[in-house]
Design an enzyme around this catalytic site. Structure first.
Site, PDB file in Angstrom:
ATOM      1  N   GLU A 280       0.828  -1.211   0.000  1.00  0.00           N
ATOM      2  CA  GLU A 280       0.000   0.000   0.000  1.00  0.00           C
ATOM      3  C   GLU A 280       0.861   1.260   0.000  1.00  0.00           C
ATOM      4  O   GLU A 280       0.555   2.254  -0.676  1.00  0.00           O
ATOM      5  CB  GLU A 280      -0.918  -0.015   1.229  1.00  0.00           C
ATOM      6  CG  GLU A 280      -2.095   0.934   1.134  1.00  0.00           C
ATOM      7  CD  GLU A 280      -3.107   0.660   2.228  1.00  0.00           C
ATOM      8  OE1 GLU A 280      -4.155   0.058   1.925  1.00  0.00           O
ATOM      9  OE2 GLU A 280      -2.861   1.040   3.380  1.00  0.00           O
ATOM     10  N   GLU A 283       2.159   1.729  -3.412  1.00  0.00           N
ATOM     11  CA  GLU A 283       1.062   2.203  -4.261  1.00  0.00           C
ATOM     12  C   GLU A 283       0.817   3.693  -4.047  1.00  0.00           C
ATOM     13  O   GLU A 283       0.605   4.455  -5.006  1.00  0.00           O
ATOM     14  CB  GLU A 283      -0.205   1.404  -3.943  1.00  0.00           C
ATOM     15  CG  GLU A 283      -1.403   1.760  -4.809  1.00  0.00           C
ATOM     16  CD  GLU A 283      -2.652   0.993  -4.436  1.00  0.00           C
ATOM     17  OE1 GLU A 283      -3.679   1.176  -5.129  1.00  0.00           O
ATOM     18  OE2 GLU A 283      -2.629   0.213  -3.449  1.00  0.00           O
ATOM     19  N   CYS A 300      -8.334  -1.983   4.032  1.00  0.00           N
ATOM     20  CA  CYS A 300      -8.176  -3.080   4.996  1.00  0.00           C
ATOM     21  C   CYS A 300      -9.483  -3.482   5.664  1.00  0.00           C
ATOM     22  O   CYS A 300      -9.603  -4.590   6.174  1.00  0.00           O
ATOM     23  CB  CYS A 300      -7.172  -2.684   6.081  1.00  0.00           C
ATOM     24  SG  CYS A 300      -5.509  -2.442   5.446  1.00  0.00           S
ATOM     25  N   SER A 320      -7.360   1.698  -2.395  1.00  0.00           N
ATOM     26  CA  SER A 320      -6.149   0.925  -2.649  1.00  0.00           C
ATOM     27  C   SER A 320      -6.552  -0.434  -3.205  1.00  0.00           C
ATOM     28  O   SER A 320      -7.560  -1.016  -2.794  1.00  0.00           O
ATOM     29  CB  SER A 320      -5.369   0.734  -1.339  1.00  0.00           C
ATOM     30  OG  SER A 320      -4.382  -0.259  -1.495  1.00  0.00           O
ATOM     31  N   GLU A 362     -16.020 -11.030   3.507  1.00  0.00           N
ATOM     32  CA  GLU A 362     -14.857 -10.748   2.661  1.00  0.00           C
ATOM     33  C   GLU A 362     -14.201 -12.034   2.174  1.00  0.00           C
ATOM     34  O   GLU A 362     -13.836 -12.155   1.004  1.00  0.00           O
ATOM     35  CB  GLU A 362     -13.851  -9.915   3.451  1.00  0.00           C
ATOM     36  CG  GLU A 362     -12.573  -9.601   2.677  1.00  0.00           C
ATOM     37  CD  GLU A 362     -11.498  -8.990   3.544  1.00  0.00           C
ATOM     38  OE1 GLU A 362     -10.759  -8.125   3.044  1.00  0.00           O
ATOM     39  OE2 GLU A 362     -11.373  -9.384   4.716  1.00  0.00           O
TER      40      GLU A 362
END
Length: 581
Positions: A280, A283, A300, A320, A362
């Site tokens: 991250e 990125e 997250c 992200s 998730e």
């Protein structure tokens, strides 16, 4: 100057600020007034009438909403008050499923405790017709059993006021009133984000997580290679399930307990958190230096991600592309670790222990897979892990402290604080600052992004660039922030969003604390302190210093945000409808 008012409660004189309620004044006088529906700042509606008191008027009044007046005299313990409370409790019980021994909240149920305290042995005095309900099993994360619901509306307040979602509410009237989703839909058919804040608000067992302990037990007995990983926030709360004070860190005992349950390897999601920072952070640097979409927003929290997909899809490009830490770790267990250990990935079962019910959803997202295998097979909450430890007869409090297994068990202080609001931001800045400038931050403790405020802002000087950052926790606060950005009122480079207020330490899968404690103590602060203390005690406090992270890039991934990393550790998100037809 604040006006103070004198009040007498059960013969005890106290001075309280004007605008205080009788309930708050009683608290100061060390007089306990029972409550059931009351949840401070979330549900202050006097529905249950268990907090009635005698103020000398024609009728008893609810202490939770009654403002104090000068020289007020309050009696909380007269025979009439006690009888009124007992009657109200029996009326609630008369329409309640009283199968307490099989209820997930047995021995941690506020209704059950009040019955014991008041000497109510059954609700049979007012037995009669009961309102029939069907258990809602539509959600992958949350089960709703309205036969146990007492219509206190605490879940409604948490969903609507805190999270600003409002997918449940009161329907019908009178005796037939129940808490439902609109149009007779199940939670799994609504824009529910699976955060579980309704579960932690519920005083009884009407809302629970979908239990995955049985498939985990089955996996452990199957002969397959079962690998477990616990999240950062679990270690700050698990001890509460075994009588330890709120905020007791139990990292070593947790690792020992997991090993005794029979897991083949005990890795740590904190390793995945350090990995997330590498991916991250890289990125973010790429977006800052090469004109990428800004502000970049962390990914997250699966509750937040689903909220964004439903309610703010225009911000999906800002998210992200990194998977969350436990999904990254799961992907690497079935690739990097499998290769190292010489095990067929198909023979590996990955189990995540999470403070979050949204992680159950998730883990089932189709994109959270590789080569036809899900990254994570099962997600259990902190509460579910405690249940397994108790079922196994493990004496948790007296376990020795043990370490996680090597290869993916090492972590830094930056990873530990992922469990508290502001932690992801602080961890990312520790690494990004050093990667961009080549120098260390003057202080690794970034207090501007710490604390339990719903929205925090800071500007961090990174080389020649002023990086504007924001941290918010709860989707309600995320909505406020995104609306301000859309209106052109705010401008940021990097935003951390946690779906639950206070972050993962207050996740929907954490130990449930009674309203008696929650109304007067900020449990988030105590749990957060356990994580900050562990961070401060670590020798390594920056993610890029983790030797196991260095090794995995050298031996397997190549470089952050490289081809292999994108294949295993990154994903994409999609616009979702507000409900399913």
């Amino acid at each position: 100057m604040e006006q103070m008012i004198n009040v007498t409660i059960d013969g005890v004189q106290v001075e309280v600020p004007a605008g205080s309620t009788v309930l708050e004044a009683a608290r100061k006088a060390n007089v306990n007034i029972p409550t059931l529906c009351y949840l401070k700042d979330i549900n202050e509606t006097a529905n249950c009438r268990l907090c009635v008191v005698d103020c000398g008027g024609r009728r008893m009044q609810a202490a939770c909403v009654l403002p104090v007046t000068p020289n007020m005299v309050v009696k909380t313990n007269t025979p009439a008050v006690r009888e009124a409370r007992k009657t109200n409790l029996e009326l609630i019980l008369s329409n309640h499923d009283r199968k307490c021994l099989t209820c997930a909240r047995s021995q941690n149920c506020e209704l059950q405790k009040l019955c014991l305290d008041m000497g109510v042995e059954s609700g049979e005095r007012f037995d009669g017709a009961k309102t029939p309900h069907t258990i809602d099993l539509s959600s992958p994360s949350i089960i709703r059993d309205n036969d146990k619901c007492i219509v206190c509306r605490r879940c409604v307040g948490a969903c609507a006021k805190v999270q600003k979602i409002g997918v449940i509410g009161a329907v019908k009237r009178g005796f037939r009133t129940s808490i439902e989703s609109p149009w007779d839909k199940g939670l799994g058919e609504m824009a529910c984000i699976n955060c579980g804040q309704c579960i932690t608000a519920c005083p009884v067992g009407a809302l629970t997580e979908r239990d995955e302990t049985k498939p985990v037990w089955d996996a452990l007995a199957s002969g397959k290679h079962v690998v477990v990983q616990p999240a950062p926030a679990v270690r700050a709360a698990l001890g509460e399930e075994f009588g330890m004070p709120i905020g007791t860190g139990v990292t070593g005992k947790m690792a020992a307990a997991l090993r005794r349950l029979g897991f083949a390897k005990v890795f740590d999601t904190d390793f995945g958190a350090d990995l997330t920072i590498m991916e991250e952070g890289t990125e973010l640097i790429d977006r800052l230096q090469n004109g990428g979409v800004l502000p970049m927003i962390t990914s997250c929290s699966p509750g937040w991600i689903k909220f964004c997909e439903h309610y703010y899809p225009e911000f999906i490009p800002n998210l992200s592309t990194c998977k969350s830490p436990h999904q990254m770790t799961g992907a690497l267990i079935k690739s990097y670790y499998a290769e190292k250990a010489g095990i067929d990935p198909k023979d590996i079962v990955t189990v995540s222990v999470m403070p979050c019910t949204a992680k159950k959803f998730e883990a089932k997202r189709p994109e959270m897979s590789h080569n036809g295998l899900m990254d994570v097979d099962h997600v259990i909450t902190t509460r579910e892990l405690a249940k397994m430890i108790k079922a196994a007869g493990i004496d948790f409090a007296n376990l020795p402290d043990e370490d996680f297994d090597k290869l993916m068990g090492e972590s830094t202080g930056a990873a530990v604080i992922f469990g508290v609001t502001g932690g992801v931001m602080e961890a990312a800045l520790r690494t990004a600052y050093e990667l961009i400038t080549g120098t260390e931050l003057a202080s690794l403790d970034l207090h501007d992004v710490r604390g339990m405020e719903g929205i925090k802002e800071a500007t961090v000087k990174v080389g020649d660039l002023d990086v504007n950052v924001a941290v918010c926790s709860s989707t309600g606060k995320a909505a406020e922030l995104l609306d301000a950005i859309k209106a052109g009122e705010k401008n940021y480079h990097f935003i951390e969003v946690m779906g639950c207020p206070g972050g993962c330490v207050n996740g929907g899968g954490q130990p449930i604390v009674s309203s008696t404690v929650r109304n007067w103590t900020d449990i988030r602060v105590a749990r957060a302190k356990a994580l900050y203390d562990e961070d401060a005690a670590k020798t390594l406090r920056k993610s890029h210093e983790n030797p196991e992270i260095k090794a995995i890039y050298e031996e397997y991934l190549g470089k952050p945000n490289g081809h292999k990393s994108h294949e295993l550790l990154h994903t994409s998100y999609e616009k979702r409808d507000l409900y399913i037809d």
